[in-house]
Write a protein that holds these residues in place. Structure first.
Motif, short mmCIF file in Angstrom:
data_model
loop_
_atom_site.label_atom_id
_atom_site.label_comp_id
_atom_site.label_asym_id
_atom_site.label_seq_id
_atom_site.Cartn_x
_atom_site.Cartn_y
_atom_site.Cartn_z
N GLU A 1 0.81 -1.22 0.00
CA GLU A 1 0.00 0.00 0.00
C GLU A 1 0.84 1.26 0.00
O GLU A 1 0.44 2.28 -0.55
N GLU B 1 -1.97 11.79 0.88
CA GLU B 1 -2.94 10.84 0.32
C GLU B 1 -3.08 9.60 1.20
O GLU B 1 -4.17 9.08 1.40
N ILE B 2 -1.94 9.12 1.73
CA ILE B 2 -1.98 7.94 2.60
C ILE B 2 -2.79 8.24 3.85
O ILE B 2 -3.64 7.46 4.26
N ARG C 1 -5.09 10.50 4.24
CA ARG C 1 -6.50 10.65 3.89
C ARG C 1 -7.15 9.28 3.71
O ARG C 1 -8.24 9.02 4.21
N LEU C 2 -6.43 8.40 3.03
CA LEU C 2 -6.97 7.06 2.76
C LEU C 2 -7.25 6.29 4.05
O LEU C 2 -8.32 5.72 4.22
N ILE C 3 -6.29 6.30 4.97
CA ILE C 3 -6.50 5.49 6.18
C ILE C 3 -7.58 6.10 7.07
O ILE C 3 -8.30 5.41 7.75
N ARG D 1 -10.88 5.10 5.07
CA ARG D 1 -11.14 3.66 4.96
C ARG D 1 -11.26 2.97 6.30
O ARG D 1 -12.16 2.19 6.53
#
Ligand SMILES: Nc1ncnc2c1ncn2[C@@H]1O[C@H](COP(=O)(O)OP(=O)(O)OP(=O)(O)O)[C@@H](O)[C@H]1O
Ligand SMILES: [Mg+2]
Length: 232
Positions: free
Chosen positions: A128, A182-183, A185-187, A190
């Motif tokens: 990831e 971005e990482i 934001r993603l975690i 999600r």
């Protein structure tokens, strides 16, 4: 998720007292993304250290995920931190003699996870964070941005309920900073990981749904001071 009541921190430096935090009250519901902002010396790192249980307040209370940190000591505090709180610092504190993959695996080893489960989680995390190709390299053989991503992978591999980050983009260029953004934001989206990020970076502040501002150890502005309880 996080509840601070009248948290103060004083340091005594050569007979004079530094008031690093002066009576902070703060509630952060689960799943929020908060930017902690304020000028240098305003108390951001001190506050993160106290929320992480790395440091004790001079007075006041801190509850994380329903646990009062004052009631946790020694081994119990260490394993609570390890399992529930991820930390990302500007200086990544990677272990130089371990490979990237071994660094990421470290918290899982300390938590006593079986090796097949460890391998599965580390592989997924490295994938990831686009680190699969450099998994066997040691920190000194990685770029600054890659080291930062290894630090993030290590913080996230335990799937913490709370991620605390102190200036996570400070040593990165534009591209590296955007990746980290971005990482995070993603975690947050999600996994509903609660994020609290101390930063001077305006891009990171756009990630946050809430902006908490410190000045001279006091909370002087909060874009969402009485957040609706979201199962915290
Ligand atoms: N271990 C310490 N001993 C004495 N004073 C300290 C210590 N750590 C921090 N301070 C002081 O506490 C205050 C808050 O420091 P802190 O590092 O929390 O600020 P900060 O908001 O993170 O600043 P920066 O944006 O520069 O990282 C400062 O006046 C600092 O000098
Ligand atoms: Mg700081």
């Amino acid at each position: 998720m996080v509840r601070l009541s009248a948290v103060a921190k004083r340091y005594v430096v050569r007979a004079s007292t530094v008031h690093a935090l002066r009576g902070i009250n703060l509630q952060v519901p689960r799943g929020s993304a908060c930017a902690l902002v304020g000028p240098t010396g305003s108390g951001k790192s001190t506050l993160l250290g106290i929320m992480a249980g790395l440091d004790r307040p001079s007075s006041g209370r801190i509850c994380i995920d329903g646990r009062d940190l004052a009631h946790l000591r020694g081994r119990h505090l260490a394993s609570f931190r390890l399992a529930r709180i991820g930390l990302v610092f500007q200086a990544h504190k990677l272990i130089p003699v371990l490979s990237a993959a071994e660094n990421v695996a470290l918290p899982l080893t300390l938590l006593g996870l079986p090796s097949c489960e460890r391998r599965r989680r580390v592989e997924r995390m490295l994938g990831e964070l686009r680190l699969a190709a450099v998994a066997k390299r040691r920190p000194a053989e990685l770029s600054g941005g890659q080291q930062q991503r290894v630090g993030i992978a290590r913080a996230l591999v335990v799937e913490p309920a709370l991620l605390l980050a102190d200036e996570p983009t400070a040593s990165l260029d534009e591209g590296g900073a955007r990746e980290v953004l971005e990482i995070l934001r993603l975690i947050n989206v999600r996994s509903r990981t609660t994020l609290i990020v101390a930063t001077h970076d305006p891009r990171l502040q756009t990630l946050a749904s809430r902006r908490i501002q410190l000045r001279e150890g006091q909370l002087v502005a909060d874009s969402d001071p009485a957040p609706r309880s979201a199962g915290s």
